[in-house]
Scaffold this motif. Structure first.
Motif, PDB file in Angstrom:
ATOM      1  N   PRO A  18       0.814  -1.212   0.000  1.00 62.75           N
ATOM      2  CA  PRO A  18       0.000   0.000   0.000  1.00 62.75           C
ATOM      3  C   PRO A  18       0.855   1.274   0.000  1.00 62.75           C
ATOM      4  O   PRO A  18       0.460   2.290  -0.564  1.00 62.75           O
ATOM      5  CB  PRO A  18      -0.825  -0.109   1.280  1.00 62.75           C
ATOM      6  CG  PRO A  18      -0.918  -1.581   1.528  1.00 62.75           C
ATOM      7  CD  PRO A  18       0.407  -2.130   1.067  1.00 62.75           C
ATOM      8  N   TRP A  19       2.032   1.230   0.616  1.00 61.09           N
ATOM      9  CA  TRP A  19       2.933   2.393   0.641  1.00 61.09           C
ATOM     10  C   TRP A  19       3.352   2.777  -0.782  1.00 61.09           C
ATOM     11  O   TRP A  19       3.363   3.963  -1.134  1.00 61.09           O
ATOM     12  CB  TRP A  19       4.180   2.099   1.473  1.00 61.09           C
ATOM     13  CG  TRP A  19       3.876   1.934   2.929  1.00 61.09           C
ATOM     14  CD1 TRP A  19       3.774   0.750   3.605  1.00 61.09           C
ATOM     15  CD2 TRP A  19       3.596   2.955   3.876  1.00 61.09           C
ATOM     16  NE1 TRP A  19       3.457   0.984   4.916  1.00 61.09           N
ATOM     17  CE2 TRP A  19       3.353   2.331   5.115  1.00 61.09           C
ATOM     18  CE3 TRP A  19       3.538   4.343   3.798  1.00 61.09           C
ATOM     19  CZ2 TRP A  19       3.053   3.050   6.262  1.00 61.09           C
ATOM     20  CZ3 TRP A  19       3.234   5.049   4.951  1.00 61.09           C
ATOM     21  CH2 TRP A  19       3.000   4.410   6.160  1.00 61.09           C
ATOM     22  N   THR A  20       3.691   1.789  -1.580  1.00 59.45           N
ATOM     23  CA  THR A  20       4.098   2.047  -2.963  1.00 59.45           C
ATOM     24  C   THR A  20       2.937   2.618  -3.764  1.00 59.45           C
ATOM     25  O   THR A  20       3.097   3.585  -4.505  1.00 59.45           O
ATOM     26  CB  THR A  20       4.606   0.749  -3.627  1.00 59.45           C
ATOM     27  OG1 THR A  20       5.718   0.259  -2.875  1.00 59.45           O
ATOM     28  CG2 THR A  20       5.015   0.978  -5.065  1.00 59.45           C
ATOM     29  N   VAL A  21       1.763   2.032  -3.593  1.00 60.10           N
ATOM     30  CA  VAL A  21       0.585   2.511  -4.319  1.00 60.10           C
ATOM     31  C   VAL A  21       0.286   3.957  -3.937  1.00 60.10           C
ATOM     32  O   VAL A  21       0.028   4.792  -4.802  1.00 60.10           O
ATOM     33  CB  VAL A  21      -0.632   1.597  -4.058  1.00 60.10           C
ATOM     34  CG1 VAL A  21      -1.898   2.205  -4.647  1.00 60.10           C
ATOM     35  CG2 VAL A  21      -0.390   0.206  -4.632  1.00 60.10           C
ATOM     36  N   ARG A  22       0.341   4.282  -2.652  1.00 58.88           N
ATOM     37  CA  ARG A  22       0.088   5.668  -2.226  1.00 58.88           C
ATOM     38  C   ARG A  22       1.090   6.630  -2.849  1.00 58.88           C
ATOM     39  O   ARG A  22       0.722   7.722  -3.278  1.00 58.88           O
ATOM     40  CB  ARG A  22       0.138   5.783  -0.706  1.00 58.88           C
ATOM     41  CG  ARG A  22      -1.122   5.353  -0.031  1.00 58.88           C
ATOM     42  CD  ARG A  22      -1.112   5.679   1.460  1.00 58.88           C
ATOM     43  NE  ARG A  22      -2.091   4.863   2.134  1.00 58.88           N
ATOM     44  CZ  ARG A  22      -1.856   3.686   2.682  1.00 58.88           C
ATOM     45  NH1 ARG A  22      -0.653   3.173   2.666  1.00 58.88           N
ATOM     46  NH2 ARG A  22      -2.823   3.013   3.263  1.00 58.88           N
ATOM     47  N   ALA A  23       2.345   6.233  -2.904  1.00 56.55           N
ATOM     48  CA  ALA A  23       3.369   7.088  -3.511  1.00 56.55           C
ATOM     49  C   ALA A  23       3.062   7.312  -4.988  1.00 56.55           C
ATOM     50  O   ALA A  23       3.187   8.432  -5.494  1.00 56.55           O
ATOM     51  CB  ALA A  23       4.747   6.464  -3.335  1.00 56.55           C
ATOM     52  N   TRP A  24       2.660   6.265  -5.691  1.00 56.64           N
ATOM     53  CA  TRP A  24       2.329   6.386  -7.108  1.00 56.64           C
ATOM     54  C   TRP A  24       1.079   7.245  -7.307  1.00 56.64           C
ATOM     55  O   TRP A  24       0.984   7.978  -8.276  1.00 56.64           O
ATOM     56  CB  TRP A  24       2.138   5.012  -7.729  1.00 56.64           C
ATOM     57  CG  TRP A  24       3.424   4.246  -7.891  1.00 56.64           C
ATOM     58  CD1 TRP A  24       4.669   4.633  -7.513  1.00 56.64           C
ATOM     59  CD2 TRP A  24       3.578   2.965  -8.480  1.00 56.64           C
ATOM     60  NE1 TRP A  24       5.589   3.665  -7.825  1.00 56.64           N
ATOM     61  CE2 TRP A  24       4.944   2.618  -8.431  1.00 56.64           C
ATOM     62  CE3 TRP A  24       2.681   2.051  -9.037  1.00 56.64           C
ATOM     63  CZ2 TRP A  24       5.438   1.422  -8.922  1.00 56.64           C
ATOM     64  CZ3 TRP A  24       3.179   0.851  -9.526  1.00 56.64           C
ATOM     65  CH2 TRP A  24       4.541   0.555  -9.474  1.00 56.64           C
TER      66      TRP A  24
END
Length: 57
Positions: A18-24
């Protein structure tokens, strides 16, 4: 109308954290809508992102 996807939904579909998705989402790499402080993604926007990502491979 299809329901909007949450960050967790997108993360599960892409096998990412989820951290990666939020950054994207914050950077605009994946098109999204903000509802208050939360991101939501339309399924067609996620499909477009996946198609464009596959074209780059």
């Amino acid at each position: 109308m299809p329901s909007l996807l949450t960050v967790r939904d997108v993360a599960a579909r892409l096998s990412l954290s989820p951290w990666t998705v939020r950054a994207w989402l914050r950077s605009g790499r994946i098109k999204s809508t903000r509802l208050g402080r939360r991101f939501r993604v339309e399924p067609r926007d996620l499909a477009t992102f996946v198609e464009q990502s596959e074209d780059r491979l």
